[in-house]
Each structure stands twice: as C-alpha cells, then as structure tokens.
Write an enzyme that holds these catalytic residues in place. Structure first.
Site, short mmCIF file in Angstrom:
data_model
loop_
_atom_site.label_atom_id
_atom_site.label_comp_id
_atom_site.label_asym_id
_atom_site.label_seq_id
_atom_site.Cartn_x
_atom_site.Cartn_y
_atom_site.Cartn_z
N ASP A 1 0.83 -1.20 0.00
CA ASP A 1 0.00 0.00 0.00
C ASP A 1 0.87 1.26 0.00
OD1 ASP A 1 -2.30 1.49 -0.03
OD2 ASP A 1 -3.17 0.56 1.74
N GLU B 1 3.00 5.59 -3.64
CA GLU B 1 3.18 6.81 -4.43
C GLU B 1 4.64 7.31 -4.43
OE1 GLU B 1 -1.05 7.05 -2.82
OE2 GLU B 1 0.89 6.33 -2.20
N ASP C 1 -8.36 4.74 -3.88
CA ASP C 1 -9.47 4.97 -2.96
C ASP C 1 -10.57 5.78 -3.64
OD1 ASP C 1 -7.89 3.62 -1.21
OD2 ASP C 1 -7.26 5.39 -0.08
#
Length: 795
Positions: A433, A436, A501
């Site tokens: 997760d 970025e 998300d």
C-alpha cells in the site's frame, strides 16, 4: 529562458533560422549527430523500435536509458546514410530521417532586431520524421525543449529541489505533429472518464489528490497511426495531445529528451515492443485469477475465519482473503496486535486447509516509536531533505516516514523484515500500500537522486524489492503484490494494480471503465478496482429512479443509501470481467450475502460464472506472458478500422471472445450496445446472432450484464470448483461459429515459475468453420469424447 518551440515557423514575422548539422558518427550501430550545440542520438532496439535522444550535453544524449528499460540496443538489419537532404537510419520496418541541411552552423539562433532581442528558443531546431518503408508517416518531431528554470514559466522553484552534487537539470520536452484523426490511448491512470486522450491534458504523475480520483503514470501511449511512444523520464510529466495540431510532452526535470518509438501493424505488435523494452508480465498465482475478498477492515483473526467459513458453508467459490491495515501495534512495527491476532500462523494454516490464500497490507512507513526507526535513521534509509532529515506528514499525518527502497541496501533490508515477520506468519501475498510514496518526494531526496527528478519511480523500485525477494527466498511460489501506483516496467514485478481509494457512486463506477482500459493500454495487464468503491457510504442517498433491488434487509450495511445494493450488483457484474476480480470498501460487511436477499443470488451467479470461465481466463494470462498484450482491451485496439469505437468508453473486449457492456445508469433495465463492424456477434445469454456495425437496444434486467461473443470464438468452460487449488476439469468447449477460430489452453501447477522453462500443458484448439469441425493438438485437455465436450452454438 523562455521556451519558443521550433514548431513555430515564424515568431512575430521573424523567420526561424535553420540549424545545420553534421554527422559525428553515422554507422549501423547507432547514429550520433551534432550541430547548433545539440547532440542527437538514434539507437535501435529492434527492427521496429528506435530510441531518440537529444541534449545540449553530449554525454547526456549518449547515456543509457533510465529506470524501467531493461532491453539492450540491437542494430542488426539497420543501415545509416548521410546526404544533403538529411541523415537517415533505416531497417525493413522503419525509416528515421533527421531533416537538416549540412554545412557550418550559424552563430546565432535568432537575429538581433525586433522581438528576437528578447525571446529566444530553449533549444536548437530539430526535425525528425519516422516512416514505414512504404512511405506511411508514423511520427514527426518538429521541436524540442531544454529550458532553464525561470520565473516566467513558473518553474524557478524547481531549481531549489537539487543539491550542488546533483548536477544540472532543465524542463525538457518535445513537440510532435498531431494529425486531426490521430487518437491517443494509455498514459497510465487518469480517472476523469476519457478514453481517447486527444484534446485532454494528462498530468502524468502519482497524485493521490487528483481531482477525479488518484492518478498514477505510465508515460506510454499507443495510437491509431501504427506506433506507440514511450517517454523515458520519471519526473512529473504533462502530455497535451492534439492541441493546435501538435502533441507536446513536458517533464519537470531532466538533462535530455529521450523517447522510444515502437512501430506495429497491430496493437499486439506494439505491446510486444513494450514487453521487449520493459519486461514480461509474469503469470500470477492461479488464485489471483479467482475471487479476492476484502473490506476496510477485518479487525480480528476470528472475523477472517468467520468470513472464510461463510463462503465454504455456502459452497461459494473464493480464493484470497485480505487483511487490511492496523493489525499491528505501531506503524512500521511489523507485528500483530496479540489482542486481536493471537496466532496468525494458526489462522493461516486453517485458511490454507479451507482452500484460501491470504494477502496482507504492508506499508513502507515507520514512526519514530517503532522498533526499526532508529536503525533506518542511522543508516540514512528514509526519504529525506537535503540535510538528511527524514520527511514526514506532520502536522496532521502522524504515520511517520517512508523507507527509501531506491537504496538497494534499504530495499534488501525491507524485504528481509517483511519476509521474516509477515511471510513468516504464513501470509501468501503482499498488499504494497501507499506506493506513491505516501509522502510526495518532490523537494526531498532518494539514494538515487532528487525526488523531483525521480518523482514517479518509487512504485517500480518498491514493488521490485518485494518481487526480487520472492524470487530469491520463495522460489517455489509466484509473487503476488498489490499496488495502487505504477511506473514503466512495474508489470514485470509480479504486481497487480487497483484504482486506489475511489468513491461509491454511479459516476465513479461509470468512469472506472475508461480508466481501466487506458491503464491496460499502457502495457500493464493486471488492473482492477475496489468493487463498490472504497470511501464510506453517505448517510442518505435517494436515487432518481426506484431501486431495482430492495435495500430494506441490508440497512445494517447500506444505511440510507437506497440504491447501493443495485450499484454494488451492477459493479460486481462488471468486476466479473476484469483481469482481477476483487471487492473492497469501507462498509460494515462486504461479502456476497451482505446486500440483501434480492442481491445475493445475482452476486452468487456471477461469482460462479467467474470460476466457470477460469480455463479461458487462465489461458489469457498465459498468452499475456508470452506476448505482453493485455486481455482487457478497449475496442479501438481490436477494431482499428471502425470509426465508431474511437472513443467508445463503456464497452470493451475481455480476451478475444467477449464484448462486455456494463450497465452504469441507475434504474436502467436496458441499454444501447454498439457491436463493432466486420464480424457477427452472439448474445451470450440468448445465443441470438446479430450483425456487427450497428447499435442495438439490449435487455438488461438487474441480473443481466449485456455480454456478446464474437463469431469465430472458442470459449472453454470449467467444472464447478470452490477454489483454484481444486482440480477443475473442462466441462465444455463452446464454439461460436461464423469464422475460423484458434484458442490455446494452458494448464500447470498454478503456483510456481516452472512454466518459464516450458512446464505445463498446452492444447491448441482450432475451429474450421467451413468444415464445422473442432480439432485439437498437444496435451489432452479432457478425457470425455469430443461429442460430450464440444458445444457448437446455434441461433
């Protein structure tokens, strides 16, 4: 210095002076040209792939490609020629010409009168044209930039993002002629709902806060003109396709312009070139092609076991259960809170016995209070500012700092800790997760250099650290890594991707279709989304039309969102025909029995259909590994001569057989479907045969997604199973006549990389439409008589 690109033939009436060129090195290995202060290098990687590099710094122009490119130059079959008309590099697939006259270079780019005193181009003029041997123009570059950071362009602050030791950097870019009928597909994930990017600026970088939904970047597009372009720069890049009859690329940081052009007679030939340059898409564990059950979040191991039991007691197929974040005592502690997870090893043993595999979220962030932070700080293994201080998200983000996995030592350590603490607890795969990274790196520094220069690179190297660890320390099983972010080459890291998300709305759901199609057109086959959306449901949502599913017995989950069971059901139908079928969301419950008595049988129907199609889907994964081509495909890739599909955003192909047309309007019980020209189509549910090249209205009650099969298709179907570890036989081979057809079945252990060395069973199926006969060669795929297996569809 202000950039005035050479594409402008006149600046305020002043003719742009041609820059001369002389060949510095003209040979079949690569062509190096200098003149006017710049160096141009043409370097082949195959007969249909050329790299073009331009820089005002000769060594930068001659340097190797950046991260994500693994191929080596290959000049076999190329010849070079120097003439007064231009310098030409040629193979049997491409002719690349640098069109500039020879002779001494002029002393100045502009004259000394008028506006030329004040406005000057950032780089000398360069004009490069790429054609096929039969004269078809693929690409024309008519200007490039290497611009100093400055206040007028709003780039002055970027100069502060470098240390003296980092060397010089500029805004770099290039301009290409854009014919009015050229269309652009790919460029990673932009969730604004467009398919064709023409006329829509694409901000190609990892941006969790992008307006429509989080974006991520693969700087590669494929066009309808027979080529793909791969931009070799990892900084924030803006693409402006088709404005003012040109397409412009501009990157915030670099010391050169570098890009690859891949010519192809078909889309698949271009994807094969992307594979050659950046690496293959490895097969996933077979479980990953099944159903992945998740929610935000399962809080205890007892809850996970209860969900598993719920699927098995109902005899519903499912393969992977996911444990989301906050199972640990501290961020970065790499442990399990014993109050809620007393024995994760025992839990995983039980789940394995039930035929489940498990995935778990692993973040790259560490808080100062965890057991590893001090060592990470001491070793300089955290992303940091110029003075070495780790960056963090304060004041409102308290989750610590990101590990710098661009540092090979930090990357190896990170895998070691994950392997010991997480894989060692029995988990099968990793949810990487916040890749970025979560803390944007611009103005900060990696081991490899400034975060501004390598802004988009973290997902490639971070997932690569995990994949390399799997290959080294878990050689008996395939890696499976889930990431929200991507960069060039990340498909070679055993990684699947999701659209981050997103919101639980009809609008979001509708935009997922073109979002995913452009993502896979970027050469990244394994994409999915959070079925139903990740964000929490609004307290109330009143639909425009009466809901097609009664929400009254699902209030514990949907609250006042009256049409959410309908939305979830439509979304679930769509998810059945994604490369990865995965559900997720911030809801109290999220299993197929959670959305009421009317929704449950429909969800179960599609869940079982996914597993019935497993022989077909798994074979598609094998083909993608062989070819690099995605199997979820926008229609322009397969029907390039049909102008009606150029920007068709809500239909797509799933493999060579299925045309999928999801219902995205609330309350709709029918929809219009365009059937591409050049073939006939069969309605999957009714077997009705329909001529292509027309738009029809298709019945779509709440239990039906419009689904068509192309005439001349072979679709293998499997026997019922509850997970992919069970032996599944071929129950039927369904043939849709109307044209000859071929399909390759593949079967293996589903867990190892032995297929890379030829292991597994390959069966080639062929349908002879004239003879109305199916033949097969290779490994036997079934034992029953063909008459019991082969089902020729009639209408």
């Amino acid at each position: 210095m202000k950039r005035y690109c050479a594409v402008l033939a006149f600046v305020a009436g002043l003719a742009l002076v041609s820059i001369t060129c002389r060949a510095q090195n003209v040979n079949p290995q690569r062509m190096e040209l200098t003149g006017g202060g710049e160096t141009i290098v043409l370097e082949p990687y195959a007969a249909n792939i050329i790299r073009v590099t331009l820089s005002m710094q000769p060594e930068a122009a001659k340097a190797a490609p950046g991260y994500g490119i693994i191929a080596r130059p290959e000049a076999a079959g190329w010849t070079a020629n120097e003439s007064d008309a231009g310098d030409t590099y040629k193979s049997d697939r491409m002719i690349v010409t640098v069109n500039r006259p020879h002779g001494p270079a002029p002393t100045k780019l502009f004259g000394d009168t008028g506006t030329a005193k004040f406005f000057r181009g950032s780089a000398p003029w360069a004009h490069i044209v790429i054609r096929t041997p039969d004269g078809k123009q693929l690409l024309e570059m008519n200007g490039w930039d290497q611009a100093d950071y400055n206040r007028k362009d709003g780039t002055a602050q970027l100069a502060a993002d470098r240390r003296p030791s980092d060397g010089p950097s500029w805004v770099v870019g290039a301009n290409f002629v854009s014919p009015g009928d050229e269309h652009y597909y790919g460029l990673g994930q932009n969730q604004e709902g467009f398919l064709d990017h023409r006329g829509h600026t694409v901000r190609c970088w990892n941006d969790y806060l992008a307006p429509a939904a989080p974006s991520t970047c693969v700087p590669f597009y494929i066009t309808n003109k027979g080529y793909g372009l791969l931009w070799d720069n990892a900084s924030k890049t803006t693409i402006m396709p088709g404005f003012n009859e040109q397409t412009r690329w501009s990157s915030e940081s670099g010391n050169r312009v570098s890009y690859f052009v891949i010519a192809g007679n078909t889309a698949d030939e271009i994807f094969a070139g992307y594979k050659l340059l950046t690496g293959p898409t490895h097969m996933l564990p077979k479980a990953a092609y099944g159903y992945i059950q998740c929610k935000q979040r399962y809080e205890t191991q007892d809850e996970v076991l209860a969900v598993a039991k719920g699927y098995r007691d109902r005899h519903l197929p499912a393969d992977v259960l996911v444990v989301d974040w906050f199972y640990y005592t501290k961020m970065g502690q790499m442990d399990f809170d014993p109050k809620y997870w007393p024995d994760p090893k025992a839990m995983n043993r039980q789940l394995h016995d039930m035929g489940f595999e498990t995935m778990i979220s692993v973040w790259p962030r560490f808080v100062p209070e965890d057991r590893y932070y001090a060592d990470l700080l001491k070793n300089g293994w955290l992303i940091h500012t110029a003075d070495g201080k780790p960056i963090n998200g304060l004041p409102y983000d308290l989750a610590g700092s990101d590990i710098d996995t661009t540092n090979p030592d930090a990357a190896k350590w990170y895998w070691k800790v994950v392997h010991e603490n997480i894989i060692g607890a029995g988990f099968d795969s990793l949810w990487a997760d916040e890749t970025e990274p979560d803390l944007p790196p611009n103005g900060a520094f990696y081991k490899i250099g400034p975060g501004t220069e390598f802004f988009n690179l973290y997902p490639l190297l971070h997932t690569g650290a995990l994949y390399d660890g799997f290959r080294k320390d878990e050689p008996g099983r395939r890696a499976l890594i889930l990431s929200r972010d991507v960069f060039t080459g990340a498909q070679a890291n055993g990684t699947i991707f999701w659209s981050s998300d997103i919101f639980p709305t009809w609008d979001t759901y509708k935009r997922q279709i073109p979002t995913g199609l452009d993502f896979t057109a970027s050469g990244i086959a394994y994409w999915s989304n959070d079925t139903g959306g990740w964000q929490g449901l609004p307290g109330e949502h009143h639909p425009a039309h009466p809901p097609l599913i009664d929400p009254s017995d699902a209030r514990d989950v949907v609250g006042g969102y009256d049409d959410f069971p309908e939305l979830y059901t439509r979304w679930f139908q769509y998810a059945t025909f994604l490369p990865i079928m995965r559900t997720h969301g911030t809801r109290k419950y999220n299993e197929v029995w959670s959305y009421g008595r009317q929704a449950q049988p429909i969800l179960e129907k599609y869940l079982k259909l996914r597993y019935e199609l497993m022989p077909y889907i798994y074979a598609l994964g094998y083909k993608t590994w062989q070819t690099g081509a995605p199997f979820m495909r926008m229609l322009p890739l397969d029907f390039p001569d049909d102008p009606k599909v150029t920007d068709l955003r809500d239909e797509y192909m799933f493999g060579p057989a299925f045309l999928v047309a999801p219902v995205t309007e609330q309350g709709a019980t029918s929809r219009e479907v365009y059937l591409p020209a050049g073939t006939d189509w069969y309605n999957y549910w009714t077997s009705e045969k329909v001529r292509g090249g027309q738009t029809i209205t298709v019945s779509a009650p709440i239990d039906t997604i419009p689904l068509f099969v192309r005439a001349g298709s072979i679709v293998p179907l499997g026997s019922p199973v509850e997970n992919t570890h069970q032996q599944q036989s071929i129950a039927k081979v369904r043939v849709y006549p109307g044209a000859n057809a071929d399909f390759t079945l593949f079967s293996d252990d589903g867990t190892t990389y032995a297929y890379e060395n030829g292991a597994g069973s390959v069966t080639k199926l062929h349908w002879d439409d004239a003879a109305q006969k199916l033949t097969h060669e290779g490994a036997p795929a079934w034992t029953a008589p063909d008459t019991a297996i082969v089902d020729v569809v009639t209408h």
